[in-house]
Scaffold this active site. Sequence first.
Site, PDB file in Angstrom:
ATOM      1  N   ASP A 296       0.841  -1.192   0.000  1.00 15.07           N
ATOM      2  CA  ASP A 296       0.000   0.000   0.000  1.00 15.07           C
ATOM      3  C   ASP A 296       0.877   1.242   0.000  1.00 15.07           C
ATOM      4  O   ASP A 296       1.999   1.229   0.515  1.00 15.07           O
ATOM      5  CB  ASP A 296      -0.934   0.020   1.218  1.00 15.07           C
ATOM      6  CG  ASP A 296      -2.206   0.817   0.947  1.00 15.07           C
ATOM      7  OD1 ASP A 296      -3.273   0.185   0.802  1.00 15.07           O
ATOM      8  OD2 ASP A 296      -2.126   2.060   0.855  1.00 15.07           O
TER       9      ASP A 296
ATOM     10  N   ASN B 264      -5.697  -5.030  -6.734  1.00 22.70           N
ATOM     11  CA  ASN B 264      -6.792  -4.228  -6.192  1.00 22.70           C
ATOM     12  C   ASN B 264      -6.503  -2.731  -6.198  1.00 22.70           C
ATOM     13  O   ASN B 264      -7.414  -1.930  -6.402  1.00 22.70           O
ATOM     14  CB  ASN B 264      -7.090  -4.694  -4.762  1.00 22.70           C
ATOM     15  CG  ASN B 264      -7.921  -3.680  -4.005  1.00 22.70           C
ATOM     16  OD1 ASN B 264      -9.097  -3.478  -4.308  1.00 22.70           O
ATOM     17  ND2 ASN B 264      -7.311  -3.006  -3.032  1.00 22.70           N
TER      18      ASN B 264
ATOM     19  N   ASP C 193       4.969   1.867  -3.461  1.00 26.76           N
ATOM     20  CA  ASP C 193       4.207   2.502  -4.523  1.00 26.76           C
ATOM     21  C   ASP C 193       4.165   1.520  -5.703  1.00 26.76           C
ATOM     22  O   ASP C 193       5.207   1.198  -6.284  1.00 26.76           O
ATOM     23  CB  ASP C 193       4.923   3.809  -4.918  1.00 26.76           C
ATOM     24  CG  ASP C 193       4.199   4.534  -6.053  1.00 26.76           C
ATOM     25  OD1 ASP C 193       3.217   3.984  -6.591  1.00 26.76           O
ATOM     26  OD2 ASP C 193       4.641   5.653  -6.390  1.00 26.76           O
ATOM     27  N   VAL C 194       2.964   1.050  -6.069  1.00 26.94           N
ATOM     28  CA  VAL C 194       2.881   0.027  -7.126  1.00 26.94           C
ATOM     29  C   VAL C 194       3.281   0.578  -8.490  1.00 26.94           C
ATOM     30  O   VAL C 194       3.504  -0.189  -9.429  1.00 26.94           O
ATOM     31  CB  VAL C 194       1.464  -0.605  -7.223  1.00 26.94           C
ATOM     32  CG1 VAL C 194       1.169  -1.465  -6.014  1.00 26.94           C
ATOM     33  CG2 VAL C 194       0.393   0.450  -7.442  1.00 26.94           C
TER      34      VAL C 194
ATOM     35  N   TYR D  61     -11.413   6.600 -15.356  1.00 28.29           N
ATOM     36  CA  TYR D  61     -11.594   5.421 -14.506  1.00 28.29           C
ATOM     37  C   TYR D  61     -12.163   4.255 -15.322  1.00 28.29           C
ATOM     38  O   TYR D  61     -11.637   3.137 -15.298  1.00 28.29           O
ATOM     39  CB  TYR D  61     -12.520   5.761 -13.339  1.00 28.29           C
ATOM     40  CG  TYR D  61     -12.720   4.606 -12.378  1.00 28.29           C
ATOM     41  CD1 TYR D  61     -11.732   4.278 -11.457  1.00 28.29           C
ATOM     42  CD2 TYR D  61     -13.886   3.848 -12.402  1.00 28.29           C
ATOM     43  CE1 TYR D  61     -11.898   3.214 -10.584  1.00 28.29           C
ATOM     44  CE2 TYR D  61     -14.066   2.782 -11.536  1.00 28.29           C
ATOM     45  CZ  TYR D  61     -13.076   2.471 -10.626  1.00 28.29           C
ATOM     46  OH  TYR D  61     -13.239   1.417  -9.780  1.00 28.29           O
TER      47      TYR D  61
END
Length: 648
Positions: free
Chosen positions: A427, A478, A451-452, A545
């Site tokens: 996360d 997710n 940080d993805v 989005y």
Amino acid sequence: MAQRVYTSRLLGQDPCLVLHGGGNTSVKACHTTVFGEELDVLVVKGSGSDLADIDTSGFATLRLEHVARLATLDHLTDTEMARQLDLAAVVPGGPAPSVEAILHAVLPHRFVDHTHADAVVTLTNTPAGEALVKEVFGHRVAVVPYVMPGFQLARLCAQQVAAGAVDGPGVVGLVLLNHGIFTWGATARESYERMIELVNLAADHLERVRVRARAATALPVPSPAGGHTGRAAMRAAVAEAAGAPVVISWHTDAPVMAFLGRPDLADVSQRGPATPDHVIRTKRVPMMGRDVGAYTSAYRAYFEGHRHRSTAELQPLDPAPRVVLDPELGMGCVGRSPADAAIAEDIYRHTMQVIADATELGGYQPVSPADLFDVEYWDLEQAKLRGRGAPLPHTGEVALVTGAASGIGRACAAALMAEGAAVVGLDLSPAVMTTFAGRPPAHHWLGIHADVTGTASVAGALDEAVARFGGLDILVLNAGIFPASSPIADLDPDSWRQVMAVNLDANARLLKEAHPLLRLSPGGGRVVVIGSKNVPAPGPGAAAYSASKAALTQLARVAALEWGPDRIHVNVVHPNAVFDTGVWTEEVLSSRAASYGLSVEEYRRANLLGTEVTSADVARMCVAMCGPAFARTTGAQVPVDGGNLRVV
Ligand code: ZN
């Protein structure tokens, strides 16, 4: 009893004395029966309790005379011993007494303590063990050679007691060669202090030897190398040997690497455990290097070579190693659960020190393979591992969940852990590190602040995940962002790029990086993509989005096409109107409800089933997609939205 419990815990909480359920304690007391008669009893630790946190319910209360008299028999089978100890119980419904109950009964002292103190087993696991014991302890202890714990050991000690060996002036303890030490006293404190005093004498002796050793040699320290794919391949092979998924925790700290750098490693590591009851946690010897096939063949040969020693029809235990020693990968500790792997780690860390010290004392010499086989296949030892019930569906599996600090990600992590999986949570919020801190199940959670969208941080997280748990079976994509509503005519290019970077690019990269690990999953890899209702039914003002989630869904479909031959399932869940997440504050909720002319309550349930959808509902679908219900399904998209008119 308060004193008995208190000093038992003091002993149990020192890992240099006992580890994970080892050791036992007792007190001889008086019990008043319902008829008002007084009865001498032995109150002894129950099998399966851990001294570290034992309380009065962890002790069995037995008729002393009956138990002590068992040691006068010539033979007593394990089954009969267990039956007789049952029969001797004064308090019904108590735990099964320790396998050393008879030995505690025959020692004619009020309080009796038994540990497997590192310092004492080090002295005695050497060729000159008995002489060293005499040198260090003088006449303060009696000594018995190694015999099988339980009835045989109790009988031998009873003979020593009868011969007066334990009641000479100043005799305060009994050393069991290759096994451990007993002390006793009139009070709990006296027995405890004698234990500490004797163990300290042994430790002081070792410290003098260590100082000499440190001065004499400087061990080469190899540097840990070998990427996470090598470790995951090892886990796949070990899991296959074990017949079930396992976790492996890897360790490359200085004490481990110094041990792995020993020139005599291949020899000293293959001699046996420091005390026999460790065999059920670590197996007799660790695996050297990476040849799992050779290890399992050797284990099967050991089983076949010794099975005749038991009169029972033995079933072989799984032949997989519990400790792996590889100079490049480090020390790998294997368990069906992270807790089991942690126990193997604790035990082997102590074993490494015992081996190093005993070698300085003239050579590490634990009991023979035959003696260890008797303990490993002793029903009373195996009983310690039973009684834990059937494993949970995802026991031994490892999941990685992005965006795990809150909302759907957190719910997925919790649901996977509740089904037995170990979970690595990523996360952007540092709160992820402590999201499940201090909550059972212990050892199952690894929170990584990452940080993805960062290449280095994702690679680092996968490294860390494999170092902690050994591999990756389940990936839950997710993490995502939902920007403020904006019509296309007013699109802000930076905001558009940001949404694509998090919701799409980061997931594409994570899929690519995770693929080599997922294809090594013992049960076949599973990817669950958290999509959105906006994929089949986009919303005005949510162009970025909706487009990002649609592209992510298409990415998942291509992954399903490409990864089928690798046994990797890729499925998508499309949630809608999940209001118990950080995005939906009461304020946002009431303004959105008002814009549809609905009350908040109506808005929450504005779907075909008229039901509220929660993070936990989405998590339940996520877990189902990783389980047997989806064993024959890949590339599917399943809504969790209460039924949506535009989707149906
Ligand atoms: Zn013992």
